[in-house]
Design an enzyme around this catalytic site. Structure first.
Site, mmCIF file in Angstrom:
data_model
loop_
_atom_site.group_PDB
_atom_site.id
_atom_site.type_symbol
_atom_site.label_atom_id
_atom_site.label_comp_id
_atom_site.label_asym_id
_atom_site.label_seq_id
_atom_site.Cartn_x
_atom_site.Cartn_y
_atom_site.Cartn_z
ATOM 1 N NE ARG A 123 -2.276 8.752 12.595
ATOM 2 C CZ ARG A 123 -1.770 8.073 13.606
ATOM 3 N NH1 ARG A 123 -1.613 8.657 14.780
ATOM 4 N NH2 ARG A 123 -1.431 6.811 13.463
ATOM 5 C CG HIS B 240 -27.255 12.037 -5.508
ATOM 6 N ND1 HIS B 240 -26.715 12.707 -4.434
ATOM 7 C CD2 HIS B 240 -26.779 12.677 -6.610
ATOM 8 C CE1 HIS B 240 -25.949 13.687 -4.873
ATOM 9 N NE2 HIS B 240 -25.972 13.692 -6.188
ATOM 10 N N GLY B 241 -30.684 9.066 -4.432
ATOM 11 C CA GLY B 241 -31.465 7.883 -4.814
ATOM 12 C C GLY B 241 -30.709 7.038 -5.826
ATOM 13 C CG PHE C 165 -1.874 -1.123 1.306
ATOM 14 C CD1 PHE C 165 -2.611 -1.494 0.192
ATOM 15 C CD2 PHE C 165 -2.040 -1.848 2.482
ATOM 16 C CE1 PHE C 165 -3.499 -2.558 0.263
ATOM 17 C CE2 PHE C 165 -2.928 -2.903 2.552
ATOM 18 C CZ PHE C 165 -3.656 -3.271 1.437
ATOM 19 C CD GLU D 243 -1.022 9.387 6.038
ATOM 20 O OE1 GLU D 243 -0.767 10.165 6.970
ATOM 21 O OE2 GLU D 243 -0.589 9.551 4.891
ATOM 22 C CD GLU E 299 -11.383 0.622 14.096
ATOM 23 O OE1 GLU E 299 -10.589 1.071 13.244
ATOM 24 O OE2 GLU E 299 -12.600 0.488 13.872
ATOM 25 C CG ASP F 51 0.964 13.724 15.665
ATOM 26 O OD1 ASP F 51 0.175 12.766 15.716
ATOM 27 O OD2 ASP F 51 1.481 14.268 16.663
ATOM 28 N NE ARG G 175 -35.769 12.179 -8.399
ATOM 29 C CZ ARG G 175 -36.114 11.351 -9.381
ATOM 30 N NH1 ARG G 175 -36.038 11.756 -10.648
ATOM 31 N NH2 ARG G 175 -36.509 10.138 -9.100
ATOM 32 C CB THR H 245 -7.719 1.972 11.690
ATOM 33 O OG1 THR H 245 -7.180 1.649 12.980
ATOM 34 C CG2 THR H 245 -7.100 1.058 10.636
#
Lengths: 263, 387
Positions: free
Chosen positions: B243, B338-339, B156, B363, B367, B240, B268, B365
């Protein structure tokens, strides 16, 4: 070479313009103000000319407008202009092009000039008159709505192209000259981050009416806006749905008679 | 609310917005559809100064700081969040780490190249078995004479195949889990460096994400950052800043999702009324706008704190936790307004929805952010409460 660029603070093209309740102007609440779109082409052309001519050429931005115009002046400086003149006085109340040009001419004369670039018109009042008045006051030629610009090797002649209906017109003009710029002339640059840093240290010379000596400025307006009127709201369109043509015609006739009351 | 922007900050914000609305918007749809990285966009960003925002002038940067970087990333993300990925990584991670932990020679060698945008920076931390748990990094670095020999692979890595400078974290001590990590500046033409497979991601498709492989990769000793064993400290302190960048992405995506929702709802018509007139739509708009505003205040505050030199870890993590959660709720509501068409790629919200999902993961999670926040908060209480 002393290059002058004229600048005007106008409402954002994307802003919705509403007339104030007295009908004396627009409601400025929530309206963003920007550099007049055509003036951006003027700035870019001025900067390109400076880069092209080199030496000790300078680009001076000249703006007449309220205190808040500082923001757009700084942006022009961040794009690369060297310094600025800001004509700002609370006594200036919606001046006519003649008044504006008289004051601009005084400031530009004091500064010195070889060439003046401006937008072809302000996108607010769309009068496109200031440059013509200014050319007269400075007694120099004007070429308007140009789409191409070049300068002779000795920097004494400008070669210009005006795109007119169905053709291009090639024009030559002796410097000093005032040139009003149209869309398509160039791709205005962004104010770069180093440019923004440098703009902080550049001079904005503030001039009031007293500084400029207002003799020669017309005492009375040659034209005055009496009232601002909102455009009438366009009516809503109604679409008659359905499969059967005959039924739709009957419905149309009924609506014309009962709702629109035109039959 | 004007967020107390000064004149320069407003001008910078305008340049970022203008660039996003014109130059970036012209290519954003196609590059996201095709999954193409826009080299040219980064060249332009470099020229404008956006790739040296945390680098002092003497190294060719503009040193506008974290707050201005946040403003820029927000504006860019409004139009293309993928483009903002590399801006954030490049400025907050690569440049920042070299500036703060590189030797004088390392700084002079790499920062001018990076700050001008001549080369892009990447940051290779994650491994297949070391995600949130960076102490589990297995890539090894063994000293041999004047070089370190790196072996292992990284996952990643944003911009990993386009970068000219990659910060690589590797293990110099197999015994010590935490203090056994070190950070290196690696160039792609060092022997033994190769790019592995590109990831097929759910979103952020115009950003390139690849595996990097190190097979007896030779890195000069001079390219070790700080000293052996400082890797964990470097990784965490850089994050830091990183993030704040990701939280700023959330602001841009959130603003775009709100803009799209309101524009759509105004046009709409269902049951004979514009859907913006239904209370269910109005309430969603109120929620979205309020979440966005709260996010913005948290993110701007965290960025300003980091610029002022205050220890901002808790505030940064709070900003990232809140803003990245909020943006996922905002894109959810926007898509709901938007549907059916919102579920198709005809509408921007489809891309915003996919792009937003990454923000709660990379960067750190959500958690991990909670771990950081709770640790800091409890520590504050420990200091004042009796044992």
């Amino acid at each position: 070479m002393k290059i002058i660029v004229l600048l005007k603070r106008v409402p954002d093209t994307e802003a919705k313009i509403l007339i104030n309740s007295e009908g004396s102007g627009i409601n400025e609440e929530g309206v963003k103000f920007i550099i007049n779109t055509y003036d951006e082409y003027a700035i870019e052309e001025g900067l390109k000319l400076k880069e092209n001519v080199g030496g000790d050429s300078t680009v001076t931005v000249v703006c007449m407008g309220p205190e808040e115009s500082t923001e757009i002046i700084r942006t022009a400086l961040a794009m690369g202009a060297d310094n600025a003149i800001h004509i700002c006085d609370a006594a200036l109340d919606n001046p006519t092009p003649d008044m504006t040009a008289t004051l601009l001419a005084k400031a530009i004369k004091n500064n010195g000039f070889d060439i003046i670039f401006c937008g072809k018109q302000g996108i607010d009042y769309d009068m496109a008159q200031t440059q013509a008045f200014l050319a007269e006051k400075l007694d120099i030629p004007q070429v308007n709505i140009i789409s191409e610009f070049a300068i002779s090797d000795d920097n004494k002649k400008a070669f210009l192209v005006r795109s007119i209906e169905g053709a291009d017109e090639k024009v030559e003009a002796d410097l000093p000259v005032i040139i009003s710029c149209n869309k398509g002339l160039n791709e205005p640059r962004y104010a770069s981050l180093p440019g923004i840093m440098k703009a902080k240290r550049k001079e904005i010379k503030k001039l009031t009416l007293t500084d400029l000596d207002s003799s020669g400025v017309p005492a009375e307006k040659d034209s005055t806006i009496i009232k601002w009127l909102s455009l009438p709201k366009s009516g809503e369109c109604k679409i008659i749905e359905g499969e059967d043509f005959g039924e739709k015609v009957v419905e149309l006739a009924r609506l014309l008679r009962e709702e629109a009351k035109v039959l | 609310m004007n967020y107390q922007l000064n004149e320069e900050e407003k001008m910078l914000q305008k340049t970022a917005a203008d660039f996003a609305n014109k130059s970036l918007a012209a290519v954003a749809v196609e590059s996201n559809e095709k999954g193409e990285f826009q080299d040219d966009i980064y060249k332009q960003l470099g020229k404008l100064g956006f790739l040296g925002m945390t680098v002092p002038e003497k190294y060719g940067g503009v040193d506008f700081g974290n707050f201005c970087l946040a403003l820029s990333i927000e504006q860019i993300s409004r139009v293309c969040a993928s483009t903002a990925v590399a801006i954030s990584v490049h400025n907050s991670l690569t440049n920042w780490v070299i500036l703060n932990f590189g030797s004088a020679e390392t700084r002079e060698k790499y920062l001018p190249l990076l700050a001008s945008g001549e080369v892009l920076g990447a940051y290779a931390l994650t491994e297949s078995n070391a995600g949130s748990d960076i102490g589990a990094i297995q890539t090894s670095a063994v000293r041999e004479g004047d070089n370190y020999i790196l072996n292992g692979s990284k996952l990643f890595v944003s911009t990993g195949d386009k970068a000219g400078v990659v910060i690589v974290f590797a293990r110099t001590d197999t015994e010590n889990r935490k203090r056994g990590l070190s950070a290196f500046v690696v160039e792609p033409d060092f022997p033994g460096f190769s790019v592995g497979k590109p990831e097929k991601k759910m979103g952020l498709k115009a950003s390139s994400t690849v595996e990097l492989v190190f097979e007896d990769c030779v890195v000069p000793v001079a390219n070790l950052l700080a000293e052996e064993g400082k890797g964990m400290l470097i990784a965490l302190s850089a994050l830091d800043g990183g993030r704040i960048g990701i939280a700023s992405q959330a602001l841009g995506i959130g603003q775009a999702a709100l803009d799209e929702a309101v524009k759509f709802a105004r046009g709409r018509v269902q049951f004979g009324r514009k859907i913006i007139d239904f209370q269910s739509t109005k309430w969603k708009i109120a929620e979205m706008a309020t979440k966005l505003e709260a996010s913005r205040l948290l993110v701007y505050n965290a960025a300003r704190l980091r610029d002022s030199g205050d220890i901002s870890t808790k505030h940064v993590s709070m900003a990232k936790l809140f803003a990245t959660r909020a943006v996922n709720e905002i894109v959810y509501d926007s898509l709901q307004i938007h549907g059916g068409v919102g579920y198709t790629s005809e509408f921007l919200i489809e891309r915003l929805f996919r792009d937003a999902r990454a923000l709660e993961i990379y960067e750190g999670t959500s958690e991990v952010q909670k771990l950081v926040i709770s640790r800091e908060v409890i520590k504050e209480y420990d200091r004042i409460l009796p044992d």
